[in-house]
Design a protein around this motif. Structure first.
Motif, PDB file in Angstrom:
ATOM      1  N   GLN A  52       7.409 -34.665  -7.863  1.00 55.33           N
ATOM      2  CA  GLN A  52       7.774 -33.282  -7.577  1.00 55.33           C
ATOM      3  C   GLN A  52       6.518 -32.423  -7.624  1.00 55.33           C
ATOM      4  OE1 GLN A  52      11.041 -31.928 -10.091  1.00 55.33           O
ATOM      5  NE2 GLN A  52      11.677 -34.066 -10.381  1.00 55.33           N
ATOM      6  N   VAL A  53       6.491 -31.338  -6.840  1.00 60.12           N
ATOM      7  CA  VAL A  53       5.304 -30.488  -6.766  1.00 60.12           C
ATOM      8  C   VAL A  53       5.687 -29.025  -6.930  1.00 60.12           C
ATOM      9  CG1 VAL A  53       3.321 -29.760  -5.378  1.00 60.12           C
ATOM     10  CG2 VAL A  53       4.168 -32.111  -5.206  1.00 60.12           C
ATOM     11  N   ILE A  54       4.916 -28.324  -7.762  1.00 64.07           N
ATOM     12  CA  ILE A  54       4.964 -26.865  -7.828  1.00 64.07           C
ATOM     13  C   ILE A  54       3.678 -26.372  -7.188  1.00 64.07           C
ATOM     14  CG2 ILE A  54       5.039 -24.812  -9.294  1.00 64.07           C
ATOM     15  CD1 ILE A  54       6.136 -28.027 -10.835  1.00 64.07           C
ATOM     16  N   GLY A  55       3.796 -25.697  -6.047  1.00 63.22           N
ATOM     17  CA  GLY A  55       2.635 -25.155  -5.357  1.00 63.22           C
ATOM     18  C   GLY A  55       2.408 -23.712  -5.765  1.00 63.22           C
ATOM     19  N   ILE A  56       1.147 -23.346  -5.972  1.00 67.73           N
ATOM     20  CA  ILE A  56       0.798 -21.971  -6.363  1.00 67.73           C
ATOM     21  C   ILE A  56      -0.292 -21.460  -5.427  1.00 67.73           C
ATOM     22  CG2 ILE A  56      -0.132 -20.483  -8.190  1.00 67.73           C
ATOM     23  CD1 ILE A  56       0.890 -22.523 -10.235  1.00 67.73           C
ATOM     24  N   ASP A  57      -0.149 -20.222  -4.963  1.00 67.31           N
ATOM     25  CA  ASP A  57      -1.205 -19.582  -4.180  1.00 67.31           C
ATOM     26  C   ASP A  57      -0.989 -18.080  -4.206  1.00 67.31           C
ATOM     27  OD1 ASP A  57      -3.216 -18.973  -2.044  1.00 67.31           O
ATOM     28  OD2 ASP A  57      -3.134 -21.144  -1.782  1.00 67.31           O
ATOM     29  N   ARG A  58      -2.097 -17.324  -4.228  1.00 64.00           N
ATOM     30  CA  ARG A  58      -1.965 -15.868  -4.188  1.00 64.00           C
ATOM     31  C   ARG A  58      -2.081 -15.317  -2.777  1.00 64.00           C
ATOM     32  NH1 ARG A  58      -7.543 -13.488  -6.919  1.00 64.00           N
ATOM     33  NH2 ARG A  58      -8.842 -15.329  -6.601  1.00 64.00           N
ATOM     34  N   ASP A  59      -2.478 -16.174  -1.830  1.00 60.21           N
ATOM     35  CA  ASP A  59      -2.631 -15.757  -0.439  1.00 60.21           C
ATOM     36  C   ASP A  59      -1.249 -15.710   0.222  1.00 60.21           C
ATOM     37  OD1 ASP A  59      -2.999 -15.782   2.396  1.00 60.21           O
ATOM     38  OD2 ASP A  59      -5.043 -16.500   2.100  1.00 60.21           O
ATOM     39  N   PRO A  60      -0.816 -14.540   0.703  1.00 58.04           N
ATOM     40  CA  PRO A  60       0.519 -14.450   1.313  1.00 58.04           C
ATOM     41  C   PRO A  60       0.719 -15.412   2.478  1.00 58.04           C
ATOM     42  CG  PRO A  60      -0.382 -12.251   0.919  1.00 58.04           C
ATOM     43  CD  PRO A  60      -1.489 -13.230   0.665  1.00 58.04           C
ATOM     44  N   ASP A  61      -0.313 -15.683   3.251  1.00 55.05           N
ATOM     45  CA  ASP A  61      -0.187 -16.623   4.370  1.00 55.05           C
ATOM     46  C   ASP A  61       0.067 -18.039   3.859  1.00 55.05           C
ATOM     47  OD1 ASP A  61      -0.621 -14.541   6.094  1.00 55.05           O
ATOM     48  OD2 ASP A  61      -2.727 -15.020   6.475  1.00 55.05           O
ATOM     49  N   ALA A  62      -0.647 -18.433   2.792  1.00 55.27           N
ATOM     50  CA  ALA A  62      -0.439 -19.762   2.216  1.00 55.27           C
ATOM     51  C   ALA A  62       0.963 -19.871   1.622  1.00 55.27           C
ATOM     52  CB  ALA A  62      -1.487 -20.041   1.138  1.00 55.27           C
ATOM     53  N   VAL A  63       1.429 -18.800   1.001  1.00 52.65           N
ATOM     54  CA  VAL A  63       2.779 -18.806   0.435  1.00 52.65           C
ATOM     55  C   VAL A  63       3.815 -18.996   1.539  1.00 52.65           C
ATOM     56  CG1 VAL A  63       4.502 -17.417  -0.799  1.00 52.65           C
ATOM     57  CG2 VAL A  63       2.107 -17.423  -1.554  1.00 52.65           C
ATOM     58  N   THR A  75       8.533 -26.719  -4.944  1.00 47.21           N
ATOM     59  CA  THR A  75       8.750 -25.311  -5.268  1.00 47.21           C
ATOM     60  C   THR A  75       7.472 -24.542  -4.986  1.00 47.21           C
ATOM     61  OG1 THR A  75      10.287 -25.920  -7.042  1.00 47.21           O
ATOM     62  CG2 THR A  75       9.407 -23.682  -7.068  1.00 47.21           C
ATOM     63  N   MET A  76       7.562 -23.441  -4.251  1.00 40.96           N
ATOM     64  CA  MET A  76       6.402 -22.607  -3.945  1.00 40.96           C
ATOM     65  C   MET A  76       6.420 -21.352  -4.797  1.00 40.96           C
ATOM     66  SD  MET A  76       3.704 -22.623  -1.983  1.00 40.96           S
ATOM     67  CE  MET A  76       2.390 -21.550  -2.586  1.00 40.96           C
ATOM     68  N   VAL A  77       5.284 -21.040  -5.412  1.00 37.61           N
ATOM     69  CA  VAL A  77       5.162 -19.865  -6.282  1.00 37.61           C
ATOM     70  C   VAL A  77       4.019 -18.996  -5.765  1.00 37.61           C
ATOM     71  CG1 VAL A  77       4.606 -19.051  -8.606  1.00 37.61           C
ATOM     72  CG2 VAL A  77       6.020 -21.101  -8.299  1.00 37.61           C
ATOM     73  N   GLU A  78       4.268 -17.693  -5.646  1.00 36.78           N
ATOM     74  CA  GLU A  78       3.204 -16.760  -5.276  1.00 36.78           C
ATOM     75  C   GLU A  78       2.564 -16.205  -6.536  1.00 36.78           C
ATOM     76  OE1 GLU A  78       2.310 -12.924  -2.372  1.00 36.78           O
ATOM     77  OE2 GLU A  78       4.381 -13.571  -2.691  1.00 36.78           O
ATOM     78  N   GLY A  79       1.261 -16.372  -6.659  1.00 32.10           N
ATOM     79  CA  GLY A  79       0.561 -15.867  -7.830  1.00 32.10           C
ATOM     80  C   GLY A  79      -0.780 -16.547  -7.997  1.00 32.10           C
ATOM     81  N   THR A  80      -1.487 -16.187  -9.047  1.00 28.64           N
ATOM     82  CA  THR A  80      -2.802 -16.755  -9.315  1.00 28.64           C
ATOM     83  C   THR A  80      -2.671 -18.042 -10.128  1.00 28.64           C
ATOM     84  OG1 THR A  80      -3.025 -15.462 -11.343  1.00 28.64           O
ATOM     85  CG2 THR A  80      -3.875 -14.478  -9.309  1.00 28.64           C
ATOM     86  N   PHE A  81      -3.574 -18.981  -9.890  1.00 31.83           N
ATOM     87  CA  PHE A  81      -3.491 -20.240 -10.637  1.00 31.83           C
ATOM     88  C   PHE A  81      -3.955 -20.072 -12.078  1.00 31.83           C
ATOM     89  CE2 PHE A  81      -7.677 -20.739  -8.442  1.00 31.83           C
ATOM     90  CZ  PHE A  81      -8.507 -20.960  -9.527  1.00 31.83           C
ATOM     91  N   GLY A  82      -4.677 -18.990 -12.358  1.00 33.61           N
ATOM     92  CA  GLY A  82      -5.076 -18.732 -13.742  1.00 33.61           C
ATOM     93  C   GLY A  82      -3.894 -18.438 -14.645  1.00 33.61           C
ATOM     94  N   ALA A  83      -2.756 -18.107 -14.041  1.00 32.60           N
ATOM     95  CA  ALA A  83      -1.541 -17.826 -14.806  1.00 32.60           C
ATOM     96  C   ALA A  83      -0.499 -18.918 -14.582  1.00 32.60           C
ATOM     97  CB  ALA A  83      -0.974 -16.465 -14.412  1.00 32.60           C
ATOM     98  N   MET A  84      -0.940 -20.145 -14.309  1.00 33.92           N
ATOM     99  CA  MET A  84       0.032 -21.193 -13.970  1.00 33.92           C
ATOM    100  C   MET A  84       1.002 -21.492 -15.112  1.00 33.92           C
ATOM    101  SD  MET A  84      -2.196 -24.737 -13.787  1.00 33.92           S
ATOM    102  CE  MET A  84      -3.774 -24.105 -13.195  1.00 33.92           C
TER     103      MET A  84
END
Length: 325
Positions: A52-63, A75-84
């Protein structure tokens, strides 16, 4: 260091995919965080391995690209990886079995003129990976010359930082990537090697996105969420990034203590066991195929059962302050 290189537009190619998968070793049923989702290359390979994968990115296009994936277990999450760790808590998760980080700018971002990352295209002088905060134009047009020179020297390792900073200040206001590239060309004169604007664009992008502090925060967050035996894999593309990863893992592994003149002082138990003493590089065939892979360095480590340690940002990240920005 190796400055960021801009290559011709191309489809997204995940860098060092075989090496990443070998170190990450995802297994069916495990949970892996792709903390810099980007184009989703690592995510698709991990899903293909049954994890299973949780994807994180703050770039709206990547999200948006991530949310188009309908495969079970993603699962896709919008946000910074520093707050994973915070993102995982919001999903009701405390630990995961692996974290992969591919840090820096993506080929998608470089290839979109309107994002302002590249001097190859004329676009707004933006460079934000997210949708908020000061832009590169704000820094160029507001920072005083000494702060600007310090930024270019520290984050771009620009040898002629003072000359470029003075040229930027003299050319204000700057609004486009073409204008800034032209300023750099006049200040440094084009010649063999990298483009005169390369190091300036790199430095501004790192400052705009707080990339080095974010990397350090991301490493510490990965330490907090990885279970005993969990794997951390980081792919970096220039020496500033790689140096932070190297120092973090060396500290967490308890390295660097003692000599025949000074005894080893016992410290906290090692929270990571690095998988190799040196970083891995892309093979010749991949480097020939994908120019972005030429400067890539991969470091990996396995989480132990020792408690996570506090993060000391000042020990890992060069300090650059921009007054009034």
């Amino acid at each position: 260091m190796t400055a960021d290189r801009e290559s011709a537009p191309s489809a997204h190619i995940p860098v060092m995919l075989a090496e990443v998968m070998a170190e990450l070793a995802p297994k069916p049923g495990e949970r892996i965080v792709d903390a810099t989702f980007g184009g989703g290359g690592y995510t698709r390979a991990i899903l293909g391995a049954g994890a299973q994968v949780i994807g994180i990115d703050r770039d709206p296009d990547a999200v948006a690209r991530g949310r188009a994936i309908t495969e079970p277990g993603f699962t896709m999450v919008e946000g910074t990886f520093g707050a994973m760790d915070t993102h995982l808590a919001a999903l009701g998760l405390e630990t995961v079995d692996g974290v992969v980080l591919d840090v820096g700018v993506s080929s998608f971002q470089l290839d979109q003129a309107e994002r302002g990352f590249s001097f190859r295209f004329d676009g707004p002088l933006d460079m934000r990976m997210g949708a908020d905060g000061p832009t590169a134009a704000d820094i160029c047009n507001r920072a005083d010359v000494s702060d600007l020179a310090h930024l270019l020297r520290t984050f771009g390792e620009e040898r002629h930082a003072g000359r470029v900073a003075r040229a930027i200040v003299a050319a204000r206001p700057l609004a486009s990537t073409a204008e800034l590239a032209a300023v750099c060309e006049r200040a440094l004169k084009p010649g063999p090697g990298i483009h005169p604007a390369t190091r300036t664009f790199q430095a501004l992008r790192i400052a705009v996105n707080d990339e080095l502090n974010e990397l350090a925060r991301g490493l510490a967050a990965a330490e907090r969420i990885l279970s005993n035996g969990g794997r951390l894999v980081v792919v970096a593309f220039h020496s500033l990034e790689d140096r932070i990863v190297k120092r973090f893992l060396a500290e967490r592994a308890g390295a660097g203590g003692g000599s025949r003149h000074m005894p080893v002082v016992s410290g906290p138990a090692a929270s990571f066991a690095p998988s190799a003493k040196r970083a891995l590089s892309a093979g010749e065939a991949e480097a020939a195929r994908n120019p972005r892979a030429r400067s890539a360095k991969l470091r990996a480590a396995t989480r132990t059962d020792a408690p996570a340690l506090p993060l000391d940002l000042t020990a890992l990240v060069p300090n650059v302050r921009l007054k009034g920005i």
